[in-house]
Design an enzyme around this catalytic site. Structure first.
Site, PDB file in Angstrom:
ATOM      1  N   ASP A 114     -25.458  28.089 -11.313  1.00 39.28           N
ATOM      2  CA  ASP A 114     -26.631  28.419 -10.306  1.00 39.28           C
ATOM      3  C   ASP A 114     -27.291  27.206  -9.821  1.00 39.28           C
ATOM      4  O   ASP A 114     -27.933  26.272  -8.972  1.00 39.28           O
ATOM      5  CB  ASP A 114     -26.505  29.564 -10.215  1.00 39.28           C
ATOM      6  CG  ASP A 114     -26.223  30.725  -9.921  1.00 39.28           C
ATOM      7  OD1 ASP A 114     -24.606  30.198  -9.504  1.00 39.28           O
ATOM      8  OD2 ASP A 114     -25.639  31.651  -9.581  1.00 39.28           O
ATOM      9  N   ARG A 128     -41.932  36.093 -15.205  1.00 36.65           N
ATOM     10  CA  ARG A 128     -42.543  35.098 -13.965  1.00 36.65           C
ATOM     11  C   ARG A 128     -43.714  34.042 -14.093  1.00 36.65           C
ATOM     12  O   ARG A 128     -43.402  32.296 -13.204  1.00 36.65           O
ATOM     13  CB  ARG A 128     -42.012  35.704 -12.635  1.00 36.65           C
ATOM     14  CG  ARG A 128     -40.824  36.192 -13.189  1.00 36.65           C
ATOM     15  CD  ARG A 128     -39.591  35.155 -13.163  1.00 36.65           C
ATOM     16  NE  ARG A 128     -38.296  36.437 -13.160  1.00 36.65           N
ATOM     17  CZ  ARG A 128     -37.269  35.760 -14.014  1.00 36.65           C
ATOM     18  NH1 ARG A 128     -37.624  34.665 -15.618  1.00 36.65           N
ATOM     19  NH2 ARG A 128     -36.159  36.244 -13.670  1.00 36.65           N
ATOM     20  N   ASP A 151     -38.528  38.237  -7.366  1.00 39.53           N
ATOM     21  CA  ASP A 151     -39.307  37.018  -7.973  1.00 39.53           C
ATOM     22  C   ASP A 151     -38.817  36.159  -7.106  1.00 39.53           C
ATOM     23  O   ASP A 151     -40.752  35.271  -7.783  1.00 39.53           O
ATOM     24  CB  ASP A 151     -37.674  36.726  -9.241  1.00 39.53           C
ATOM     25  CG  ASP A 151     -37.459  37.446  -9.991  1.00 39.53           C
ATOM     26  OD1 ASP A 151     -38.493  37.910 -10.683  1.00 39.53           O
ATOM     27  OD2 ASP A 151     -36.357  37.178 -10.795  1.00 39.53           O
ATOM     28  N   SER A 203     -24.846  41.085 -12.553  1.00 38.13           N
ATOM     29  CA  SER A 203     -25.889  39.687 -12.853  1.00 38.13           C
ATOM     30  C   SER A 203     -27.250  40.312 -13.339  1.00 38.13           C
ATOM     31  O   SER A 203     -27.374  41.283 -14.635  1.00 38.13           O
ATOM     32  CB  SER A 203     -26.819  39.814 -11.472  1.00 38.13           C
ATOM     33  OG  SER A 203     -28.326  39.999 -10.969  1.00 38.13           O
TER      34      SER A 203
END
Length: 425
Positions: A20, A102, A131, A185
């Site tokens: 990705d 993050r 996110d 995922s």
């Protein structure tokens, strides 16, 4: 949105080396015509990161524009540990493993952007999740005029087949196991691994056993418990079983203990900041052990008022982290309060690990507020006089007695009125 940022000259991409983000890298080059700088963070996800460098080189990135950093110690020391001082749990259960990673990634992207003269940053988060918010709030808090590119909100590659076709057209290598749809995922770092989507989307169905990767099935865990002792200094774990360890080493050690005993699994339906509910499966073996251990040492070292205030503030603090406000003044204000509370949170906690659970079975501290003379049922030399309890109770009962008297007075008034009406019917 694309039109607002088409003048980008150089962008720092959060790059994993996977399919990705490799597609995003090429898309940035072709769609924006800009130079791409890649940043790959080692947060303890357990993957070899050197292939990310080779992939970036293959896609035309200059060697001096490929950044790979080992952030494990910084991650645990400056992000995980401060969060655990607060006993933070989002919606009372989630230990915020993805959320807390993050802001660190975003911070490093901004630092690299400054170093390389980049005028934009990019991430691979989708337009439905949390996110994207966490990354971008952090970017703007640190560099208010930075340009942000979020490909998943801009491009028309809306299916797996479209992504594969783009990769093939642009000679992006595709591993055999990446050609089909992933069954779910995954996001991983040293604190946890999270899984969501596809086979996990129906909250009525049990999580298949093959989804779990960091913990053995508690049913298959050892039939004998294992004991572990964790030492704390000012709210942070510093040693396990008497052996001093760095923050990242300690968390990795607790992960191994938790894995063996199936500790730290969580099946959760949570409320995303963007407005929808989602179902995720989280494995936080070492973090779960650390959470209970920290609670254990606080039980004997924190005053009741401080402990209860912390518990009242914790949901707000956890929500700030979950929603992406790590760099906000309100989170920093709460952190200062939390850190002040940890001044005497020093000592040792003993835990029993068994079949998916971590039980606190002992705690000791030179700063303990626990006074056995005060709490013992045996008569001892203490400052506590049982007779004092009577006045204490009466004072606390004063308002309750006043309310009760008013209620009785009103009831008598109603009875009197009812009698009067009946007499004159």
């Amino acid at each position: 949105m694309a039109g607002l940022t088409k003048d980008v000259k150089r962008v720092v991409l959060a790059y994993s080396g996977g399919l990705d983000t490799s597609i995003i890298l090429k898309w940035l080059q072709t769609n924006y015509g800009c130079e791409v700088v890649t940043f790959t963070a080692d947060l303890g996800q357990g993957e070899e990161l050197e292939p990310a460098r080779q992939k970036a080189l293959l896609l035309g990135i200059k060697p001096e524009h490929i950044f790979i950093e080992d952030l494990r110690e910084e991650f645990v020391r400056d992000y995980v540990f401060p969060m655990f001082r607060a006993n933070a749990q989002y919606e009372g259960l989630y230990l915020l493993g993805t959320s807390i990673a993050r802001p660190l990634i975003a911070k490093k992207q901004i630092e690299i952007a400054r170093k390389t003269g980049a005028d934009a940053v990019a991430h691979g988060a989708t337009g439905k999740g949390n996110d994207q918010v966490r990354f971008e709030l952090s970017y703007y808090a640190l560099e208010p005029d930075i340009k942000v590119i979020a490909p998943w909100r801009e491009w028309d590659l809306t299916s797996r087949s479209a992504l594969i076709a783009f990769a093939e057209q642009n000679q992006i290598p595709i591993a055999k196991d990446k050609r089909g749809d992933a069954p779910f995922s995954v996001d991983a770092n040293l604190l946890h691994v999270s899984s969501e989507g596809k086979v996990l989307e129906d909250p009525a169905q049990e999580v298949p056993d093959y989804v779990y990767s960091r913990t053995v099935n508690p049913e298959d865990a050892p039939n004998e418990p294992e004991y572990a002792e964790i030492d704390f200094e000012r709210g942070d774990a510093v040693a396990v079983n008497g052996k001093p360890m760095s923050p990242a080493t300690l968390l990795a050690h607790l992960n191994a203990l938790g894995r063996t005993h199936g500790v730290g699994r969580l099946d959760l339906v949570e409320n995303r900041f963007v407005g929808m509910k989602s179902r995720g499966m989280y494995e936080t073996p070492g973090g779960t052990i650390l959470y209970y251990a920290h609670r254990g040492i606080e039980q004997i070292t924190l005053d009741r008022g401080a402990a209860h205030l912390k518990d009242e503030l914790m949901p707000k603090y956890a929500e700030l982290i979950y929603n992406g406000f790590w760099f906000s003044p309100e989170r920093e204000m709460l952190q200062a309060l939390i850190d002040r509370s940890q001044e005497f949170v020093t000592g040792r906690v003993r835990l029993k690990l068994f079949k998916g659970s971590a039980f606190v079975v002992g705690r000791s501290s030179a700063y303990s507020l626990y006074d056995q003379d005060l709490v013992t049922f045996e008569e001892g030399a203490s400052a506590y006089d049982h007779r004092d309890a009577a006045g204490f109770i009466k004072l606390n009962a004063l308002r309750l007695r006043t309310l009760a008297k008013r209620a009785r007075k009103m009831e008598l008034s109603k009875q009197s009125e009812h009698f009067f009406l009946n007499e004159h019917d």
